[in-house]
Design a protein around this motif. Structure first.
Motif, PDB file in Angstrom:
ATOM      1  N   GLU A   1       0.975  -1.313   0.188  1.00 48.86           N
ATOM      2  CA  GLU A   1      -0.045   0.053   0.142  1.00 48.86           C
ATOM      3  C   GLU A   1       0.699   1.216  -0.110  1.00 48.86           C
ATOM      4  O   GLU A   1       0.501   2.297  -0.862  1.00 48.86           O
ATOM      5  CB  GLU A   1      -0.962   0.017   1.203  1.00 48.86           C
ATOM      6  N   ALA A   2       1.976   1.397   0.827  1.00 45.89           N
ATOM      7  CA  ALA A   2       2.796   2.430   0.764  1.00 45.89           C
ATOM      8  C   ALA A   2       3.646   2.815  -0.355  1.00 45.89           C
ATOM      9  O   ALA A   2       3.650   3.755  -0.939  1.00 45.89           O
ATOM     10  CB  ALA A   2       3.973   2.420   1.959  1.00 45.89           C
TER      11      ALA A   2
ATOM     12  N   ALA B   1       6.809  -5.504  -4.139  1.00 44.81           N
ATOM     13  CA  ALA B   1       5.952  -5.521  -3.176  1.00 44.81           C
ATOM     14  C   ALA B   1       4.835  -6.527  -3.278  1.00 44.81           C
ATOM     15  O   ALA B   1       4.261  -7.233  -2.288  1.00 44.81           O
ATOM     16  CB  ALA B   1       5.530  -4.265  -2.514  1.00 44.81           C
ATOM     17  N   LEU B   2       4.167  -6.263  -4.371  1.00 42.12           N
ATOM     18  CA  LEU B   2       2.856  -7.074  -4.927  1.00 42.12           C
ATOM     19  C   LEU B   2       3.207  -8.400  -4.966  1.00 42.12           C
ATOM     20  O   LEU B   2       2.400  -9.315  -4.546  1.00 42.12           O
ATOM     21  CB  LEU B   2       2.376  -6.299  -6.187  1.00 42.12           C
ATOM     22  N   MET B   3       4.411  -8.578  -5.600  1.00 47.73           N
ATOM     23  CA  MET B   3       4.646 -10.144  -5.875  1.00 47.73           C
ATOM     24  C   MET B   3       4.984 -10.789  -4.537  1.00 47.73           C
ATOM     25  O   MET B   3       4.657 -12.012  -4.434  1.00 47.73           O
ATOM     26  CB  MET B   3       6.111 -10.371  -6.819  1.00 47.73           C
ATOM     27  N   ALA B   4       5.665 -10.115  -3.471  1.00 45.66           N
ATOM     28  CA  ALA B   4       5.828 -10.575  -2.104  1.00 45.66           C
ATOM     29  C   ALA B   4       4.595 -10.875  -1.380  1.00 45.66           C
ATOM     30  O   ALA B   4       4.411 -12.078  -0.946  1.00 45.66           O
ATOM     31  CB  ALA B   4       6.701  -9.678  -1.454  1.00 45.66           C
ATOM     32  N   PHE B   5       3.766  -9.937  -1.558  1.00 45.38           N
ATOM     33  CA  PHE B   5       2.262 -10.220  -1.095  1.00 45.38           C
ATOM     34  C   PHE B   5       1.601 -11.590  -1.636  1.00 45.38           C
ATOM     35  O   PHE B   5       1.208 -12.306  -0.817  1.00 45.38           O
ATOM     36  CB  PHE B   5       1.595  -8.991  -1.016  1.00 45.38           C
ATOM     37  N   LYS B   6       1.702 -11.563  -2.954  1.00 44.22           N
ATOM     38  CA  LYS B   6       1.017 -12.778  -3.591  1.00 44.22           C
ATOM     39  C   LYS B   6       1.589 -14.035  -3.319  1.00 44.22           C
ATOM     40  O   LYS B   6       0.952 -15.098  -3.236  1.00 44.22           O
ATOM     41  CB  LYS B   6       0.963 -12.266  -5.329  1.00 44.22           C
ATOM     42  N   LYS B   7       2.971 -14.065  -3.129  1.00 39.52           N
ATOM     43  CA  LYS B   7       3.604 -15.330  -2.782  1.00 39.52           C
ATOM     44  C   LYS B   7       3.210 -15.715  -1.509  1.00 39.52           C
ATOM     45  O   LYS B   7       3.022 -17.044  -1.201  1.00 39.52           O
ATOM     46  CB  LYS B   7       5.045 -14.984  -2.747  1.00 39.52           C
ATOM     47  N   GLN B   8       3.195 -14.654  -0.488  1.00 38.55           N
ATOM     48  CA  GLN B   8       2.635 -15.137   1.215  1.00 38.55           C
ATOM     49  C   GLN B   8       1.241 -15.540   0.704  1.00 38.55           C
ATOM     50  O   GLN B   8       0.671 -16.523   1.413  1.00 38.55           O
ATOM     51  CB  GLN B   8       2.819 -14.061   1.885  1.00 38.55           C
TER      52      GLN B   8
END
Length: 221
Positions: free
Chosen positions: A84-85, A156-163
């Motif tokens: 988001e940031a 950041a989006l890819m890290a979130f989607k991976k988790q």
């Protein structure tokens, strides 16, 4: 389509000059870019950050037999907050591009170049607006600022989607349902098996053709 809009608008009896329509349009664009929310609430803060400004809940350690799941949810929340940031930073840069485009367009309409043909329709006004926007965006897209901000928001989006996918796979495993990783592995093994079968078929074709050719030679003799 824009020509039809202009004719319809003039046919309602509320016809305005092209300069008036262009001025109102640019003013509405400027208000839009200036007042873009950029992922914030009415108080100018991120809604998630407003609920947990110090990341207290996300940092709270897990308790009991579900502590591992709590930690995974906390980790997912932190990654979403980071995305988001980064996304707000990206939107902030795009807002500056929009405001610069509005300013350049207003300058063009107010003081057009001497050799520039006059804008006589909404279609021509829109085409000129698109040209100015594309030029400013192309310049910004090649800058170090854009490549850095865009790379950070994508990472950041890819890290979130991976988790997120990891937690979804864990939930599917508990429900005794094949997870995405298992289905992907099955597809990969099936693809490899098809390639092996195709290779074996191609290898057996010449061997099968030789006995048939030998039989034909004996018949002729």
């Amino acid at each position: 389509y824009l020509n039809m809009m202009q004719q319809f608008y003039q046919g309602t009896g509320q016809a305005k000059t092209l300069d008036q329509m262009t001025k109102e349009w640019t003013e509405s664009l400027q208000k839009f870019f200036t007042g873009a929310p950029q992922g914030k609430d009415f108080f100018g803060k991120d809604p998630l950050a407003a609920m947990d400004p110090l990341n207290f809940f996300a940092s709270f350690p897990g308790i009991g037999y579900t502590r591992e799941k709590q930690e995974q949810h906390n980790h997912l929340y932190k990654q979403w907050s980071e995305f988001e940031a980064k996304f707000r930073d990206y939107n902030s840069g795009m807002t500056k591009v929009g405001l610069e485009a509005v300013q350049k367009f207003q300058e063009y309409v107010t003081n057009p170049p001497k050799d520039a043909p006059p804008l006589t329709s909404l279609k021509e006004v829109y085409a000129k607006w698109v040209d100015i926007c594309e030029g400013i965006y192309a310049k910004y897209a090649m800058s170090e600022e854009y490549t850095t901000v865009y790379g950070e928001v994508v990472n950041a989006l890819m890290a979130f989607k991976k988790q997120q996918n990891k937690m979804l796979d864990d939930a599917m495993d508990q429900l005794n349902v094949p997870s995405r990783a298992e289905v992907d592995s099955l597809h990969q093994r099936l693809h490899d098996l098809r390639r092996e079968v195709a290779a074996l078929k191609a290898e057996l074709k010449p061997k099968a053709a030789k006995p048939a050719a030998a039989k034909q030679g004996k018949k002729k003799s």
